[in-house]
Design a protein around this motif. Structure first.
Motif, PDB file in Angstrom:
ATOM      1  N   MET A 187       0.830  -1.205   0.000  1.00  0.00           N
ATOM      2  CA  MET A 187       0.000   0.000   0.000  1.00  0.00           C
ATOM      3  C   MET A 187       0.862   1.252   0.000  1.00  0.00           C
ATOM      4  SD  MET A 187      -2.771  -1.180   2.917  1.00  0.00           S
ATOM      5  CE  MET A 187      -3.530   0.469   2.988  1.00  0.00           C
ATOM      6  N   PRO A 188       0.523   2.255  -0.798  1.00  0.00           N
ATOM      7  CA  PRO A 188       1.246   3.524  -0.724  1.00  0.00           C
ATOM      8  C   PRO A 188       1.131   4.102   0.687  1.00  0.00           C
ATOM      9  CG  PRO A 188      -0.208   3.460  -2.639  1.00  0.00           C
ATOM     10  CD  PRO A 188      -0.555   2.286  -1.791  1.00  0.00           C
ATOM     11  N   PRO A 189       2.182   4.733   1.198  1.00  0.00           N
ATOM     12  CA  PRO A 189       2.118   5.291   2.559  1.00  0.00           C
ATOM     13  C   PRO A 189       0.983   6.293   2.739  1.00  0.00           C
ATOM     14  CG  PRO A 189       4.084   6.057   1.373  1.00  0.00           C
ATOM     15  CD  PRO A 189       3.496   4.945   0.579  1.00  0.00           C
ATOM     16  N   GLU A 190       0.673   7.030   1.659  1.00  0.00           N
ATOM     17  CA  GLU A 190      -0.423   8.002   1.764  1.00  0.00           C
ATOM     18  C   GLU A 190      -1.766   7.299   1.958  1.00  0.00           C
ATOM     19  OE1 GLU A 190       2.952   9.513  -0.671  1.00  0.00           O
ATOM     20  OE2 GLU A 190       1.635   7.758  -0.787  1.00  0.00           O
ATOM     21  N   LEU A 191      -1.890   6.084   1.407  1.00  0.00           N
ATOM     22  CA  LEU A 191      -3.127   5.321   1.592  1.00  0.00           C
ATOM     23  C   LEU A 191      -3.210   4.761   3.004  1.00  0.00           C
ATOM     24  CD1 LEU A 191      -5.716   3.982   0.588  1.00  0.00           C
ATOM     25  CD2 LEU A 191      -4.313   2.134  -0.355  1.00  0.00           C
ATOM     26  N   ARG A 192      -2.085   4.298   3.546  1.00  0.00           N
ATOM     27  CA  ARG A 192      -2.080   3.764   4.910  1.00  0.00           C
ATOM     28  C   ARG A 192      -2.508   4.814   5.918  1.00  0.00           C
ATOM     29  NH1 ARG A 192       2.910   1.286   3.307  1.00  0.00           N
ATOM     30  NH2 ARG A 192       4.089   2.758   4.589  1.00  0.00           N
ATOM     31  N   GLU A 193      -2.246   6.079   5.600  1.00  0.00           N
ATOM     32  CA  GLU A 193      -2.674   7.152   6.500  1.00  0.00           C
ATOM     33  C   GLU A 193      -4.194   7.261   6.559  1.00  0.00           C
ATOM     34  OE1 GLU A 193       1.102  10.187   5.626  1.00  0.00           O
ATOM     35  OE2 GLU A 193      -0.902  10.646   4.885  1.00  0.00           O
ATOM     36  N   ARG A 194      -4.849   6.880   5.473  1.00  0.00           N
ATOM     37  CA  ARG A 194      -6.293   7.109   5.362  1.00  0.00           C
ATOM     38  C   ARG A 194      -7.141   5.854   5.555  1.00  0.00           C
ATOM     39  NH1 ARG A 194      -8.221  11.826   3.240  1.00  0.00           N
ATOM     40  NH2 ARG A 194      -6.656  13.379   2.663  1.00  0.00           N
ATOM     41  N   HIS A 195      -6.540   4.687   5.463  1.00  0.00           N
ATOM     42  CA  HIS A 195      -7.346   3.474   5.549  1.00  0.00           C
ATOM     43  C   HIS A 195      -6.600   2.388   6.313  1.00  0.00           C
ATOM     44  CE1 HIS A 195     -10.614   0.826   4.470  1.00  0.00           C
ATOM     45  NE2 HIS A 195      -9.779  -0.058   3.953  1.00  0.00           N
ATOM     46  N   ASN A 215     -15.685  -1.847 -13.683  1.00  0.00           N
ATOM     47  CA  ASN A 215     -16.028  -0.485 -13.271  1.00  0.00           C
ATOM     48  C   ASN A 215     -14.852   0.320 -12.741  1.00  0.00           C
ATOM     49  OD1 ASN A 215     -18.364  -2.456 -12.901  1.00  0.00           O
ATOM     50  ND2 ASN A 215     -19.433  -0.503 -13.017  1.00  0.00           N
ATOM     51  N   HIS A 216     -13.885  -0.346 -12.106  1.00  0.00           N
ATOM     52  CA  HIS A 216     -12.745   0.376 -11.540  1.00  0.00           C
ATOM     53  C   HIS A 216     -11.910   1.057 -12.616  1.00  0.00           C
ATOM     54  CE1 HIS A 216     -11.147  -3.480 -12.755  1.00  0.00           C
ATOM     55  NE2 HIS A 216      -9.920  -3.046 -12.601  1.00  0.00           N
ATOM     56  N   ASN A 316      -5.179   6.086  -3.788  1.00  0.00           N
ATOM     57  CA  ASN A 316      -5.491   4.665  -3.892  1.00  0.00           C
ATOM     58  C   ASN A 316      -5.831   4.306  -5.335  1.00  0.00           C
ATOM     59  OD1 ASN A 316      -6.067   2.011  -3.138  1.00  0.00           O
ATOM     60  ND2 ASN A 316      -8.208   2.480  -2.640  1.00  0.00           N
ATOM     61  N   PRO A 317      -4.864   4.442  -6.254  1.00  0.00           N
ATOM     62  CA  PRO A 317      -5.159   4.161  -7.668  1.00  0.00           C
ATOM     63  C   PRO A 317      -5.511   2.705  -7.884  1.00  0.00           C
ATOM     64  CG  PRO A 317      -2.795   4.420  -7.334  1.00  0.00           C
ATOM     65  CD  PRO A 317      -3.453   4.815  -6.050  1.00  0.00           C
ATOM     66  N   SER A 318      -6.520   2.454  -8.695  1.00  0.00           N
ATOM     67  CA  SER A 318      -6.944   1.078  -8.958  1.00  0.00           C
ATOM     68  C   SER A 318      -6.008   0.361  -9.916  1.00  0.00           C
ATOM     69  CB  SER A 318      -8.375   1.064  -9.515  1.00  0.00           C
ATOM     70  OG  SER A 318      -8.470   1.849 -10.680  1.00  0.00           O
ATOM     71  N   ASP A 319      -5.155   1.106 -10.604  1.00  0.00           N
ATOM     72  CA  ASP A 319      -4.171   0.510 -11.506  1.00  0.00           C
ATOM     73  C   ASP A 319      -2.839   1.228 -11.275  1.00  0.00           C
ATOM     74  OD1 ASP A 319      -2.488  -0.103 -13.723  1.00  0.00           O
ATOM     75  OD2 ASP A 319      -4.239  -0.720 -14.874  1.00  0.00           O
ATOM     76  N   PRO A 325      -5.711   8.776 -10.968  1.00  0.00           N
ATOM     77  CA  PRO A 325      -6.468   9.537 -11.968  1.00  0.00           C
ATOM     78  C   PRO A 325      -6.218  11.023 -11.777  1.00  0.00           C
ATOM     79  CG  PRO A 325      -7.857   7.909 -10.862  1.00  0.00           C
ATOM     80  CD  PRO A 325      -6.588   7.984 -10.091  1.00  0.00           C
ATOM     81  N   PRO A 326      -6.300  11.807 -12.818  1.00  0.00           N
ATOM     82  CA  PRO A 326      -6.068  13.246 -12.685  1.00  0.00           C
ATOM     83  C   PRO A 326      -6.992  13.883 -11.646  1.00  0.00           C
ATOM     84  CG  PRO A 326      -6.100  12.615 -14.993  1.00  0.00           C
ATOM     85  CD  PRO A 326      -6.540  11.415 -14.211  1.00  0.00           C
ATOM     86  N   TRP A 327      -6.451  14.825 -10.903  1.00  0.00           N
ATOM     87  CA  TRP A 327      -7.244  15.519  -9.883  1.00  0.00           C
ATOM     88  C   TRP A 327      -8.519  16.115 -10.474  1.00  0.00           C
ATOM     89  CZ3 TRP A 327      -6.509  15.132  -4.839  1.00  0.00           C
ATOM     90  CH2 TRP A 327      -5.231  14.869  -4.325  1.00  0.00           C
TER      91      TRP A 327
END
Length: 439
Positions: A187-195, A215-216, A316-319, A325-327
């Motif tokens: 997991m990216p560290p930025e994602l671990r901060e949020r989930h 769908n993702h 949390n990019p799905s790919d 994805p762009p902001w």
């Protein structure tokens, strides 16, 4: 929404050429290895059983392939390399169909008759908007000994034969602690901060549904396609009946498998199935299928939830190859989908007929955990007294100092305009006392 491209540092997604070549070779190998499985799969689904709900529909595959080469999204656009990568990703999902489908049908061969006799009684569904506190609520509800919930790994790999086989084979080498550590390292560290992800606990169930289909990938097709295809309030019109049926079947079969897995079939007081997610698109269908079900939601200020949701999807990019994805795309699509969700959620959960509904305010959940859980247990469990295992206070958590945390203003969204457009929903979110909620 007024959005200037100068407000964003978005770049066009361009997967590296070596990655494209490697994925092409991988696709050829998958096609060859799965070639002999197609006849078995077709015989199984057409003659003996049914079409598995965790494989994409051919109509959806055709539509996504068309979108991958025809959409012309706004800045920063979609590169040719990105279109090729998306095409390969779509085809990979299609070519994996016989393997994934046969893995599902193997359960029907081994346990089909027992599954058909297993009942789902009074299930509990937590259906709440993203970033509303629903994961933390799920953690508390999961502690209850009367419920059973498929964990994240079971949702992603919904095969009872695998659940039973894994602990006796690979599970002897990869302990739960090692699995947690490996997934966390990915997991990216930025994602671990949020989930706070735990693969052995319940998580967002519809994530498994969206990734099993296509769908993702819509997040990389521009804001228009994303708002239609990656929408938790409603299915894309072409998929409405197919995916609604698939989702209910997926829930029902996994719920039955879960009861077989924990061994409570035939018990006098069977465990209640508990599933958490954002699947408002299936609420009506689930109510029809389970008239004795209970549905719970958490309400949070839409502007706060929108900001958190945009930042969460970016980290949390799905790919991973495509990157975030762009902001600007996330801002435009979530601005629409979150408004859709709020309106559908308020209309559905405000109904006073049909299945039992429980509405919790996020502000109450944060400020008064004990009072909130007393209310939840009274409505959802018919218990006047709060069980001893339920926490009375939240554990301290840091939910402010995020590495990535763009404000709505930085994203080109007027928070007050969002609240004004959803004034009824904002009023619905206001904190209430336990007695007021019961009335």
């Amino acid at each position: 929404m007024n959005t200037s491209t100068s407000d964003f540092n978005d770049t066009q997604a361009k997967p590296p050429v070596p990655s494209l070549l490697f994925k092409t070779i991988q696709l050829i190998l998958i096609a060859v290895l799965n070639l002999f499985l197609w006849p078995l799969y077709e015989i199984g689904r057409r003659i003996f059983w049914y079409r598995p709900p965790n494989v994409p529909h051919l109509a959806q595959v055709r539509r996504y392939l068309r979108l991958a080469w025809t959409v012309q999204p706004t800045f920063p656009g979609l590169s040719r390399r990105a279109r090729i990568w998306l095409t390969l990703s779509i085809l990979r999902k299609l070519l994996m169909t016989p393997l994934v489908g046969l893995a599902w049908l193997l359960d029907e061969l081994l346990y089909g008759r027992t599954l058909n006799k297993t009942e789902i009684v009074a299930p509990l569904f937590v259906i709440s908007g993203g970033r509303s506190g629903s994961t933390q609520m799920a953690r508390y509800l999961e502690m209850d000994p009367s419920v059973t919930a498929p964990n994240l790994l079971q949702s992603m790999f919904p095969y009872l034969w695998l659940w039973r086989l894994a602990p006796r084979t690979i599970g002897r080498i990869l302990t739960p602690e090692k699995v947690r550590a490996r997934i966390e390292a990915m997991m990216p560290p930025e994602l671990r901060e949020r989930h706070e992800l735990d693969p052995f606990k319940a998580d967002t169930f519809d994530g498994a549904m969206f990734s099993a289909h296509l769908n993702h990938l819509a997040l990389y097709l521009g804001p228009v396609a994303s708002a239609e295809e990656f929408n938790f309030a409603t299915f894309a019109p072409p998929d409405q009946s197919r995916l609604e049926r698939d989702f209910v079947q997926l829930v029902d079969r996994i719920g039955r498998k879960q009861r077989l897995f924990i061994g409570d079939v035939g018990a006098k007081e069977p465990h209640r199935l508990f599933i958490k997610g954002h699947f408002l698109f299936a609420a009506e269908a689930l109510e029809r299928h389970y008239p004795d079900a209970t549905f719970l939601t958490l309400l949070r200020d839409p502007a706060s939830r929108l900001q958190s949701g945009i930042n969460y999807l970016w980290v949390n990019p799905s790919d991973p190859a495509m990157g975030p994805p762009p902001w600007v795309w996330l801002s435009q699509s979530l601005r629409q989908t979150e408004s859709d969700y709020c309106r559908v959620e308020q209309a559905w959960f405000s109904q006073e007929t049909g299945a039992r509904r429980c509405v919790v305010r996020f502000a109450d959940f944060v400020a008064d955990l004990e009072g909130t859980m007393q209310y939840v247990y009274r409505i959802c469990f018919d218990q006047a007294q709060l069980p001893l295992h339920v926490p009375r206070t939240h554990s301290p958590r840091n939910r402010k100092d995020y590495t990535v945390n763009r404000s709505l203003a930085e994203l080109g969204i007027d928070a007050e305009q969002v609240r004004a457009e959803l004034a009824d929903y904002v009023a619905w979110c206001q904190p209430k006392t336990q007695q007021e909620a019961l009335e």
